[in-house]
Motif scaffolding. Structure first.
Motif, PDB file in Angstrom:
ATOM      1  N   PHE A 285     -14.226  -2.026  -6.325  1.00  0.00           N
ATOM      2  CA  PHE A 285     -12.856  -2.348  -6.746  1.00  0.00           C
ATOM      3  C   PHE A 285     -12.754  -3.868  -6.721  1.00  0.00           C
ATOM      4  O   PHE A 285     -12.769  -4.451  -5.628  1.00  0.00           O
ATOM      5  CB  PHE A 285     -11.819  -1.743  -5.798  1.00  0.00           C
ATOM      6  CG  PHE A 285     -11.782  -0.237  -5.808  1.00  0.00           C
ATOM      7  CD1 PHE A 285     -11.273   0.460  -6.890  1.00  0.00           C
ATOM      8  CD2 PHE A 285     -12.267   0.479  -4.724  1.00  0.00           C
ATOM      9  CE1 PHE A 285     -11.233   1.855  -6.893  1.00  0.00           C
ATOM     10  CE2 PHE A 285     -12.235   1.873  -4.720  1.00  0.00           C
ATOM     11  CZ  PHE A 285     -11.713   2.559  -5.806  1.00  0.00           C
TER      12      PHE A 285
ATOM     13  N   GLU B  92     -14.670  -5.920  -4.069  1.00  0.00           N
ATOM     14  CA  GLU B  92     -15.038  -5.063  -2.935  1.00  0.00           C
ATOM     15  C   GLU B  92     -16.018  -3.969  -3.364  1.00  0.00           C
ATOM     16  O   GLU B  92     -15.721  -3.158  -4.241  1.00  0.00           O
ATOM     17  CB  GLU B  92     -13.777  -4.410  -2.345  1.00  0.00           C
ATOM     18  CG  GLU B  92     -14.072  -3.564  -1.137  1.00  0.00           C
ATOM     19  CD  GLU B  92     -12.862  -2.778  -0.617  1.00  0.00           C
ATOM     20  OE1 GLU B  92     -13.004  -2.092   0.392  1.00  0.00           O
ATOM     21  OE2 GLU B  92     -11.781  -2.859  -1.262  1.00  0.00           O
TER      22      GLU B  92
ATOM     23  N   VAL C  39     -17.443  -0.635  -2.313  1.00  0.00           N
ATOM     24  CA  VAL C  39     -17.144   0.439  -1.352  1.00  0.00           C
ATOM     25  C   VAL C  39     -18.412   1.239  -1.070  1.00  0.00           C
ATOM     26  O   VAL C  39     -18.725   1.565   0.082  1.00  0.00           O
ATOM     27  CB  VAL C  39     -16.019   1.349  -1.887  1.00  0.00           C
ATOM     28  CG1 VAL C  39     -15.717   2.475  -0.912  1.00  0.00           C
ATOM     29  CG2 VAL C  39     -14.769   0.540  -2.159  1.00  0.00           C
TER      30      VAL C  39
ATOM     31  N   GLU D 143     -16.235   5.999   8.800  1.00  0.00           N
ATOM     32  CA  GLU D 143     -15.120   5.287   9.415  1.00  0.00           C
ATOM     33  C   GLU D 143     -14.018   5.057   8.380  1.00  0.00           C
ATOM     34  O   GLU D 143     -14.248   5.203   7.176  1.00  0.00           O
ATOM     35  CB  GLU D 143     -15.598   3.940   9.971  1.00  0.00           C
ATOM     36  CG  GLU D 143     -16.631   4.068  11.083  1.00  0.00           C
ATOM     37  CD  GLU D 143     -16.190   5.027  12.170  1.00  0.00           C
ATOM     38  OE1 GLU D 143     -15.031   4.952  12.614  1.00  0.00           O
ATOM     39  OE2 GLU D 143     -16.998   5.901  12.558  1.00  0.00           O
ATOM     40  N   SER D 144     -12.859   4.655   8.871  1.00  0.00           N
ATOM     41  CA  SER D 144     -11.744   4.343   7.982  1.00  0.00           C
ATOM     42  C   SER D 144     -12.149   3.243   6.999  1.00  0.00           C
ATOM     43  O   SER D 144     -12.720   2.229   7.409  1.00  0.00           O
ATOM     44  CB  SER D 144     -10.560   3.881   8.845  1.00  0.00           C
ATOM     45  OG  SER D 144      -9.494   3.550   8.036  1.00  0.00           O
ATOM     46  N   GLY D 145     -11.904   3.481   5.733  1.00  0.00           N
ATOM     47  CA  GLY D 145     -12.232   2.486   4.709  1.00  0.00           C
ATOM     48  C   GLY D 145     -13.647   2.596   4.164  1.00  0.00           C
ATOM     49  O   GLY D 145     -14.048   1.815   3.299  1.00  0.00           O
ATOM     50  N   SER D 146     -14.422   3.586   4.660  1.00  0.00           N
ATOM     51  CA  SER D 146     -15.826   3.685   4.210  1.00  0.00           C
ATOM     52  C   SER D 146     -15.942   4.301   2.814  1.00  0.00           C
ATOM     53  O   SER D 146     -17.016   4.279   2.222  1.00  0.00           O
ATOM     54  CB  SER D 146     -16.655   4.489   5.221  1.00  0.00           C
ATOM     55  OG  SER D 146     -16.115   5.782   5.372  1.00  0.00           O
ATOM     56  N   GLY D 147     -14.867   4.888   2.320  1.00  0.00           N
ATOM     57  CA  GLY D 147     -14.890   5.383   0.946  1.00  0.00           C
ATOM     58  C   GLY D 147     -14.851   6.894   0.813  1.00  0.00           C
ATOM     59  O   GLY D 147     -15.127   7.446  -0.262  1.00  0.00           O
TER      60      GLY D 147
ATOM     61  N   SER E  53     -12.243   9.167   0.807  1.00  0.00           N
ATOM     62  CA  SER E  53     -11.270   9.693  -0.168  1.00  0.00           C
ATOM     63  C   SER E  53     -11.679   9.308  -1.582  1.00  0.00           C
ATOM     64  O   SER E  53     -11.553  10.120  -2.524  1.00  0.00           O
ATOM     65  CB  SER E  53      -9.867   9.131   0.103  1.00  0.00           C
ATOM     66  OG  SER E  53      -9.460   9.469   1.384  1.00  0.00           O
ATOM     67  N   THR E  54     -12.179   8.093  -1.721  1.00  0.00           N
ATOM     68  CA  THR E  54     -12.620   7.632  -3.041  1.00  0.00           C
ATOM     69  C   THR E  54     -13.721   8.548  -3.578  1.00  0.00           C
ATOM     70  O   THR E  54     -13.716   8.927  -4.755  1.00  0.00           O
ATOM     71  CB  THR E  54     -13.138   6.181  -2.920  1.00  0.00           C
ATOM     72  OG1 THR E  54     -12.094   5.380  -2.382  1.00  0.00           O
ATOM     73  CG2 THR E  54     -13.574   5.623  -4.252  1.00  0.00           C
TER      74      THR E  54
ATOM     75  N   GLN F  21      -5.254  13.652   1.029  1.00  0.00           N
ATOM     76  CA  GLN F  21      -4.843  13.112   2.330  1.00  0.00           C
ATOM     77  C   GLN F  21      -3.344  12.829   2.366  1.00  0.00           C
ATOM     78  O   GLN F  21      -2.689  13.128   3.354  1.00  0.00           O
ATOM     79  CB  GLN F  21      -5.625  11.827   2.596  1.00  0.00           C
ATOM     80  CG  GLN F  21      -5.705  11.513   4.071  1.00  0.00           C
ATOM     81  CD  GLN F  21      -6.585  10.324   4.328  1.00  0.00           C
ATOM     82  OE1 GLN F  21      -7.169   9.756   3.405  1.00  0.00           O
ATOM     83  NE2 GLN F  21      -6.683   9.932   5.567  1.00  0.00           N
TER      84      GLN F  21
ATOM     85  N   GLU G 124      -9.671  14.920   5.120  1.00  0.00           N
ATOM     86  CA  GLU G 124      -9.198  14.793   6.517  1.00  0.00           C
ATOM     87  C   GLU G 124      -8.294  15.976   6.903  1.00  0.00           C
ATOM     88  O   GLU G 124      -7.132  15.772   7.284  1.00  0.00           O
ATOM     89  CB  GLU G 124      -8.413  13.485   6.706  1.00  0.00           C
ATOM     90  CG  GLU G 124      -9.213  12.246   6.358  1.00  0.00           C
ATOM     91  CD  GLU G 124      -9.933  11.637   7.558  1.00  0.00           C
ATOM     92  OE1 GLU G 124      -9.933  12.278   8.630  1.00  0.00           O
ATOM     93  OE2 GLU G 124     -10.502  10.567   7.392  1.00  0.00           O
TER      94      GLU G 124
HETATM   95  N1  LIG Z   1      -7.525   2.249  -6.491  1.00  0.00           N
HETATM   96  C1  LIG Z   1      -8.038   1.353  -5.624  1.00  0.00           C
HETATM   97  N2  LIG Z   1      -7.948   0.034  -5.889  1.00  0.00           N
HETATM   98  C2  LIG Z   1      -8.455  -0.885  -5.050  1.00  0.00           C
HETATM   99  N3  LIG Z   1      -9.091  -0.585  -3.896  1.00  0.00           N
HETATM  100  C3  LIG Z   1      -9.202   0.711  -3.580  1.00  0.00           C
HETATM  101  C4  LIG Z   1      -8.697   1.747  -4.422  1.00  0.00           C
HETATM  102  N4  LIG Z   1      -8.962   2.949  -3.854  1.00  0.00           N
HETATM  103  C5  LIG Z   1      -9.613   2.666  -2.699  1.00  0.00           C
HETATM  104  N5  LIG Z   1      -9.771   1.338  -2.536  1.00  0.00           N
HETATM  105  C6  LIG Z   1     -10.441   0.677  -1.420  1.00  0.00           C
HETATM  106  O1  LIG Z   1     -11.664   1.349  -1.163  1.00  0.00           O
HETATM  107  C7  LIG Z   1     -11.934   1.381   0.230  1.00  0.00           C
HETATM  108  C8  LIG Z   1     -12.201   2.817   0.646  1.00  0.00           C
HETATM  109  O2  LIG Z   1     -10.970   3.544   0.608  1.00  0.00           O
HETATM  110  P1  LIG Z   1     -10.900   5.099   0.956  1.00  0.00           P
HETATM  111  O3  LIG Z   1      -9.474   5.495   0.925  1.00  0.00           O
HETATM  112  O4  LIG Z   1     -11.844   5.840   0.100  1.00  0.00           O
HETATM  113  O5  LIG Z   1     -11.461   5.090   2.461  1.00  0.00           O
HETATM  114  P2  LIG Z   1     -11.526   6.298   3.509  1.00  0.00           P
HETATM  115  O6  LIG Z   1     -12.916   6.306   4.066  1.00  0.00           O
HETATM  116  O7  LIG Z   1     -11.035   7.545   2.906  1.00  0.00           O
HETATM  117  O8  LIG Z   1     -10.527   5.743   4.618  1.00  0.00           O
HETATM  118  P3  LIG Z   1      -9.542   6.538   5.646  1.00  0.00           P
HETATM  119  O9  LIG Z   1     -10.433   7.292   6.617  1.00  0.00           O
HETATM  120  O10 LIG Z   1      -8.788   5.427   6.314  1.00  0.00           O
HETATM  121  O11 LIG Z   1      -8.678   7.439   4.828  1.00  0.00           O
HETATM  122  C9  LIG Z   1     -10.749   0.739   0.933  1.00  0.00           C
HETATM  123  O12 LIG Z   1     -11.071  -0.592   1.274  1.00  0.00           O
HETATM  124  C10 LIG Z   1      -9.656   0.773  -0.122  1.00  0.00           C
HETATM  125  O13 LIG Z   1      -8.768  -0.306  -0.002  1.00  0.00           O
END
Ligand SMILES: Nc1ncnc2c1ncn2[C@@H]1O[C@H](COP(=O)(O)OP(=O)(O)OP(=O)(O)O)[C@@H](O)[C@H]1O
Length: 208
Positions: free
Chosen positions: A16, A19, A21, A40-44, A46-47, A83, A161
Motif C-alpha cells: 500500500f 508500505e 505488507v 501480529e497486529s498489522g501483519s496483513g 485481514s488483507t 473483523q 479473528e
Molecule cells: N486499504 C488500505 N490502504 C492502505 N493501507 C492498508 C489498507 N488495508 C490495510 N492496510 C495496511 O496493511 C497493514 C496490514 O493490515 P491488516 O488489517 O491486514 O493487518 P492485520 O494483521 O489483520 O491486523 P489486526 O490483527 O490488527 O487486525 C496495516 O499496516 C494497514 O494499515
C-alpha cells in the motif's frame, strides 16, 4: 494443483503506497481442514483474507484456486466473518435472516427454532433474537455473526479473528459448533492461543 488443496498462493506481494505488507509469501490452504493464519497486529491477516476473496488486488504473485475456479466462484461457496462486523440496524432475527433473501442462500433459510437453537449453542439467551443487533455487546455480536456463518452452510468458512471478543467458555461453544466434526474448509486469522492450538494447520505470517 494437487486436489488436496483449496488454493495455492505463490510469491504474494502486497504493497500500500510505500508500505510492503507481504513480500513474496507462498503457502497452500488444504481442503476440509482448519487453517489459521497467525500473525501480529498489522501483519496483513485481514488483507490476506480479502485477497483470497478477490476483494483486493495483488501487487504481485498469484493465487490459484482448485479446479480452476475464480475468486467469484469461491466467494459463492464461502461464509465470511469480517473483523468489523456491521450487520445493520435491525433485530438479531432480521440480521440473521438478511443473507437468506439472496437467491443463492434462499434454500438454506432457517426457521425460528433453528436460529434459536444455534444461538443457544453459542451461549446466547433466548431473548437475544428479539434484541436490536446494535444493542448487543461486542462478544454477543461476534457470536451472532458466527451463527449466521454456520446457518449459511457453505463449504468454506473465512473467519477474521473469530474469538477476539470472547471468553474461554464462548470460544469453546464456537469451536464445538463450527469446528468439531466438520469437513468444511475453514480459514481463520488469529493470535489467540486457544484458537491456534485447536487448528489442523497454522501458517505464521512473516514479521514486517
Ligand atoms: N486499504 C488500505 N490502504 C492502505 N493501507 C492498508 C489498507 N488495508 C490495510 N492496510 C495496511 O496493511 C497493514 C496490514 O493490515 P491488516 O488489517 O491486514 O493487518 P492485520 O494483521 O489483520 O491486523 P489486526 O490483527 O490488527 O487486525 C496495516 O499496516 C494497514 O494499515
Amino acid at each position: 494443483m494437487n486436489d488436496k488443496f483449496l488454493l495455492s498462493c505463490t510469491d504474494l506481494t502486497i504493497r500500500f503506497g510505500d508500505e510492503t505488507v507481504l513480500n513474496e509469501f507462498s503457502f497452500d490452504i488444504p481442503k476440509n481442514k482448519h487453517t489459521v493464519l497467525r500473525g501480529e497486529s498489522g501483519s496483513g491477516k485481514s488483507t490476506l483474507l480479502k485477497l483470497l476473496l478477490g476483494f483486493l488486488k495483488l501487487t504481485d504473485g498469484a493465487i490459484k484456486y482448485n479446479n480452476g475456479k475464480t475468486a467469484h466462484e469461491i466467494r459463492q461457496d464461502t461464509a465470511w466473518l469480517p473483523q468489523d462486523l456491521d450487520l445493520g440496524d435491525g433485530t438479531v432475527k432480521e440480521v440473521i435472516n438478511y443473507p437468506f433473501r439472496f437467491s443463492t442462500n434462499n434454500m438454506q433459510r432457517p426457521d425460528l427454532q433453528t436460529s434459536q437453537s444455534v444461538l443457544s449453542k453459542l451461549g446466547l439467551q433466548t431473548g437475544t433474537i428479539t434484541k436490536m443487533f446494535r444493542d448487543l455487546s461486542t462478544g454477543q455480536r461476534q457470536r451472532v455473526g458466527l451463527a449466521v456463518c454456520h446457518l449459511l452452510n457453505k463449504p468454506i468458512l473465512l473467519l477474521d479473528e473469530p474469538t477476539s471478543a470472547l471468553d474461554n467458555v464462548s470460544k469453546q461453544h464456537v469451536f464445538d459448533l463450527l469446528l468439531e466434526h466438520t469437513n468444511k474448509t475453514i480459514i481463520s486469522t488469529s493470535h489467540d492461543p486457544f484458537w491456534i492450538e485447536r487448528a489442523d494447520n497454522v501458517i505464521p505470517l512473516p514479521l514486517n
